[in-house]
Scaffold this motif. Sequence first.
Motif, PDB file in Angstrom:
ATOM      1  N   VAL A 135       0.925  -1.443  -0.018  1.00  0.00           N
ATOM      2  CA  VAL A 135      -0.052  -0.068  -0.116  1.00  0.00           C
ATOM      3  C   VAL A 135       0.967   1.042   0.002  1.00  0.00           C
ATOM      4  O   VAL A 135       1.942   1.215   0.492  1.00  0.00           O
ATOM      5  N   PHE A 136       0.599   2.293  -0.688  1.00  0.00           N
ATOM      6  CA  PHE A 136       1.232   3.506  -1.009  1.00  0.00           C
ATOM      7  C   PHE A 136       0.472   4.495  -0.592  1.00  0.00           C
ATOM      8  O   PHE A 136      -0.584   4.706  -1.072  1.00  0.00           O
ATOM      9  N   GLU A 137       0.905   5.592   0.444  1.00  0.00           N
ATOM     10  CA  GLU A 137       0.038   6.436   1.039  1.00  0.00           C
ATOM     11  C   GLU A 137       1.113   7.648   1.139  1.00  0.00           C
ATOM     12  O   GLU A 137       1.845   7.666   1.779  1.00  0.00           O
ATOM     13  N   ASP A 138       0.842   8.449  -0.093  1.00  0.00           N
ATOM     14  CA  ASP A 138       1.551   9.914  -0.387  1.00  0.00           C
ATOM     15  C   ASP A 138       3.247   9.571  -0.056  1.00  0.00           C
ATOM     16  O   ASP A 138       3.914  10.118   0.538  1.00  0.00           O
ATOM     17  N   ALA A 139       3.578   8.340  -0.898  1.00  0.00           N
ATOM     18  CA  ALA A 139       5.012   8.127  -1.037  1.00  0.00           C
ATOM     19  C   ALA A 139       5.634   8.736  -2.233  1.00  0.00           C
ATOM     20  O   ALA A 139       5.134   8.639  -3.180  1.00  0.00           O
ATOM     21  N   ARG A 140       6.479   9.637  -1.581  1.00  0.00           N
ATOM     22  CA  ARG A 140       7.346  10.441  -2.663  1.00  0.00           C
ATOM     23  C   ARG A 140       8.594   9.818  -3.147  1.00  0.00           C
ATOM     24  O   ARG A 140       9.566   9.434  -2.435  1.00  0.00           O
ATOM     25  N   VAL A 141       8.563   9.989  -4.344  1.00  0.00           N
ATOM     26  CA  VAL A 141      10.090   9.587  -4.961  1.00  0.00           C
ATOM     27  C   VAL A 141      10.699  10.675  -6.106  1.00  0.00           C
ATOM     28  O   VAL A 141       9.745  11.423  -6.543  1.00  0.00           O
ATOM     29  N   PRO A 142      11.722  11.207  -6.000  1.00  0.00           N
ATOM     30  CA  PRO A 142      12.182  12.076  -6.808  1.00  0.00           C
ATOM     31  C   PRO A 142      12.053  11.677  -8.300  1.00  0.00           C
ATOM     32  O   PRO A 142      11.750  10.486  -8.506  1.00  0.00           O
ATOM     33  N   LYS A 143      11.750  12.979  -9.128  1.00  0.00           N
ATOM     34  CA  LYS A 143      11.307  12.777 -10.462  1.00  0.00           C
ATOM     35  C   LYS A 143      12.320  12.033 -11.381  1.00  0.00           C
ATOM     36  O   LYS A 143      12.209  11.279 -12.447  1.00  0.00           O
ATOM     37  N   GLU A 144      13.504  11.963 -10.834  1.00  0.00           N
ATOM     38  CA  GLU A 144      14.813  11.167 -11.402  1.00  0.00           C
ATOM     39  C   GLU A 144      14.446   9.823 -11.413  1.00  0.00           C
ATOM     40  O   GLU A 144      15.178   8.943 -12.204  1.00  0.00           O
ATOM     41  N   TYR A 145      13.504   9.135 -10.501  1.00  0.00           N
ATOM     42  CA  TYR A 145      13.316   7.859 -10.779  1.00  0.00           C
ATOM     43  C   TYR A 145      12.128   7.388 -11.641  1.00  0.00           C
ATOM     44  O   TYR A 145      11.752   6.147 -11.713  1.00  0.00           O
ATOM     45  N   LEU A 146      11.563   8.392 -12.544  1.00  0.00           N
ATOM     46  CA  LEU A 146      10.697   8.011 -13.620  1.00  0.00           C
ATOM     47  C   LEU A 146      11.733   7.254 -14.354  1.00  0.00           C
ATOM     48  O   LEU A 146      12.656   7.487 -14.710  1.00  0.00           O
ATOM     49  N   LEU A 147      11.226   5.810 -14.888  1.00  0.00           N
ATOM     50  CA  LEU A 147      12.053   5.156 -15.868  1.00  0.00           C
ATOM     51  C   LEU A 147      11.480   5.101 -17.268  1.00  0.00           C
ATOM     52  O   LEU A 147      10.364   4.837 -17.430  1.00  0.00           O
ATOM     53  N   GLY A 148      12.418   5.649 -18.167  1.00  0.00           N
ATOM     54  CA  GLY A 148      11.872   6.094 -19.518  1.00  0.00           C
ATOM     55  C   GLY A 148      11.084   7.394 -19.469  1.00  0.00           C
ATOM     56  O   GLY A 148      11.329   7.884 -18.679  1.00  0.00           O
ATOM     57  N   GLU A 149      10.267   7.173 -20.624  1.00  0.00           N
ATOM     58  CA  GLU A 149       9.373   8.380 -20.706  1.00  0.00           C
ATOM     59  C   GLU A 149       8.088   8.347 -19.898  1.00  0.00           C
ATOM     60  O   GLU A 149       7.495   7.266 -20.082  1.00  0.00           O
ATOM     61  N   GLU A 150       7.609   9.361 -19.486  1.00  0.00           N
ATOM     62  CA  GLU A 150       6.370   9.554 -19.029  1.00  0.00           C
ATOM     63  C   GLU A 150       5.144   9.043 -19.797  1.00  0.00           C
ATOM     64  O   GLU A 150       5.393   9.348 -21.029  1.00  0.00           O
ATOM     65  N   ASN A 151       4.343   8.401 -19.495  1.00  0.00           N
ATOM     66  CA  ASN A 151       3.065   7.769 -20.145  1.00  0.00           C
ATOM     67  C   ASN A 151       3.466   6.638 -21.455  1.00  0.00           C
ATOM     68  O   ASN A 151       2.451   6.427 -22.219  1.00  0.00           O
ATOM     69  N   MET A 152       4.591   6.235 -21.211  1.00  0.00           N
ATOM     70  CA  MET A 152       4.990   5.023 -22.151  1.00  0.00           C
ATOM     71  C   MET A 152       5.091   3.863 -21.680  1.00  0.00           C
ATOM     72  O   MET A 152       5.522   2.883 -22.134  1.00  0.00           O
ATOM     73  N   GLY A 153       4.556   3.726 -20.356  1.00  0.00           N
ATOM     74  CA  GLY A 153       4.772   2.546 -19.187  1.00  0.00           C
ATOM     75  C   GLY A 153       3.863   1.234 -19.969  1.00  0.00           C
ATOM     76  O   GLY A 153       4.400   0.298 -20.077  1.00  0.00           O
ATOM     77  N   PHE A 154       2.813   1.436 -20.588  1.00  0.00           N
ATOM     78  CA  PHE A 154       2.067   0.379 -21.189  1.00  0.00           C
ATOM     79  C   PHE A 154       2.697  -0.378 -22.344  1.00  0.00           C
ATOM     80  O   PHE A 154       3.009  -1.682 -22.135  1.00  0.00           O
ATOM     81  N   TYR A 155       3.532   0.347 -23.200  1.00  0.00           N
ATOM     82  CA  TYR A 155       4.362  -0.209 -24.113  1.00  0.00           C
ATOM     83  C   TYR A 155       5.539  -0.872 -23.568  1.00  0.00           C
ATOM     84  O   TYR A 155       5.589  -1.900 -23.805  1.00  0.00           O
ATOM     85  N   TYR A 156       5.890  -0.209 -22.377  1.00  0.00           N
ATOM     86  CA  TYR A 156       7.094  -0.862 -21.859  1.00  0.00           C
ATOM     87  C   TYR A 156       6.742  -2.331 -21.189  1.00  0.00           C
ATOM     88  O   TYR A 156       7.539  -3.284 -21.176  1.00  0.00           O
ATOM     89  N   ILE A 157       5.629  -2.274 -20.523  1.00  0.00           N
ATOM     90  CA  ILE A 157       5.020  -3.387 -19.896  1.00  0.00           C
ATOM     91  C   ILE A 157       5.045  -4.331 -20.734  1.00  0.00           C
ATOM     92  O   ILE A 157       5.325  -5.912 -20.627  1.00  0.00           O
ATOM     93  N   MET A 158       4.374  -4.178 -21.952  1.00  0.00           N
ATOM     94  CA  MET A 158       4.160  -5.183 -23.045  1.00  0.00           C
ATOM     95  C   MET A 158       5.404  -5.650 -23.401  1.00  0.00           C
ATOM     96  O   MET A 158       5.473  -6.857 -23.912  1.00  0.00           O
TER      97      MET A 158
END
Length: 394
Positions: A215-238
């Motif tokens: 469970v995640f409640e207001d868990a903060r990660v630095p923006k540098e921990y975004l992997l690859g490009e924003e909103n490309m996750g579905f493609y990466y998952i597939m």
Amino acid sequence: MSRGCFQEEHGIFRRNFRQFIEKEVAPYTLDWEEKGEWPKSVLRRMGELGFLGLRHKEEHGGAGADYLYTVVMAEELPRCGVSGFPMGIMVHTDMATPIIGKLGSPEQVERFLKPAIRGEKLAALAITEPQAGSDVGAIKTSAKKDGGEYVINGSKLFITNGANADFLTLAAKTAPEQGLHGISFFLFPTDTPGLQVAKKLKKMGNHSSDTAELVFEDARVPKEYLLGEENMGFYYIMQNFQGERLIAAVSAVAGSQLLLDLTIQYARDRQAFGRPIIKFQVNRHKVVDMATRVAVARSFVYDVCGAFDSFDSAQSADPAHAVPFELVKEISMAKLFATEVAKLVADECVQLHGGYGYIEEFPVARAYRDTRLLSIGGGTSEIMKEIIGKIMDL
Ligand SMILES: Cc1cc2nc3c(=O)[nH]c(=O)nc-3n(C[C@H](O)[C@H](O)[C@H](O)COP(=O)(O)OP(=O)(O)OC[C@H]3O[C@@H](n4cnc5c(N)ncnc54)[C@H](O)[C@@H]3O)c2cc1C
């Protein structure tokens, strides 16, 4: 790829890895099954021996080896006698980390990937949620940008290594209104405030692998921990699913073969009505049917592994190196066929063991429970059929 494609060096690796499994893992797995997890000291040992980065680039601390080495590892892991430990390891090596090698920034590689390859940090892949498994696009865990950070809220379910992982490769929605096209991947250290292991789940099988609800409640990660490009996750998952599903198919074939070998020996030794039970034609035919199915599955899975190698070796997230649909279809077929064969083999092997097959001390009973997961995890058989049907334009 056929058996002939394994070179001498793959054989040497197989012998070394088998020796490691038989000496340093197999003697302890039943204990780990009782405890519900395996110790991180094994991960560190595997890191020291160079087993955790076979597919990874040398500059990331990996071996830069071809995919056949990974196939060998997946084939030998079941010799440890249980499926839970192999599952935890393969999630680390083949499900949660390959995507970092492909997409990771230099900082992400230093902070997450290299320690994972050295066995100092355990990885988990966190996609599934209580309301979204097959339907990945329906995930609700959100990642909202706030200054230089993302704030994560939501929950994840059935996460292998979830209770013990040092970091997650985490899927969350950065643009919920965009559905499938609003998912992003993050690297998430598990010591981040706001993350809670809500539950360690009790399972039918695979007991030595920990499976958690997070469970995640207001868990903060630095923006540098975004992997690859924003909103490309579905493609990466597939894309990531392709390696995961193929290795599940390899494991299914290897596990089936071990179970079949063990059962053939049992059927030779076990006497009924004055002869070994293998001498009854009905049982002999059952064994032959199983052996044939396993051989056909292996042959097809090897063939698909050969085709996959060139895409895996590219180690690139560039859509130009995306796994083509024809190969996605074959990988889905390999997972579908091999895992359904494994289920059938496990069921028939219990039957051939008679009452002993139902007794916990006999490896076949554990294998029966463990095998049941194969056609569910990493995409169900029904979802494999949906993918194949779509690519066949049915
Ligand atoms: C032990 C274990 C370990 C796991 N490890 C991980 C992990 O490390 N990380 C992770 O993210 N996930 C993990 N999972 C989750 C796993 O990938 C999902 O359970 C799986 O994808 C199925 O999703 P679901 O359970 O929500 O089932 P559902 O999606 O609810 O499906 C239920 C049933 O409906 C069928 N169904 C759904 N959609 C369709 C359709 N369109 N057509 C026909 N039938 C359909 C399914 O085939 C299934 O039979 C794990 C699960 C288990 C049990």
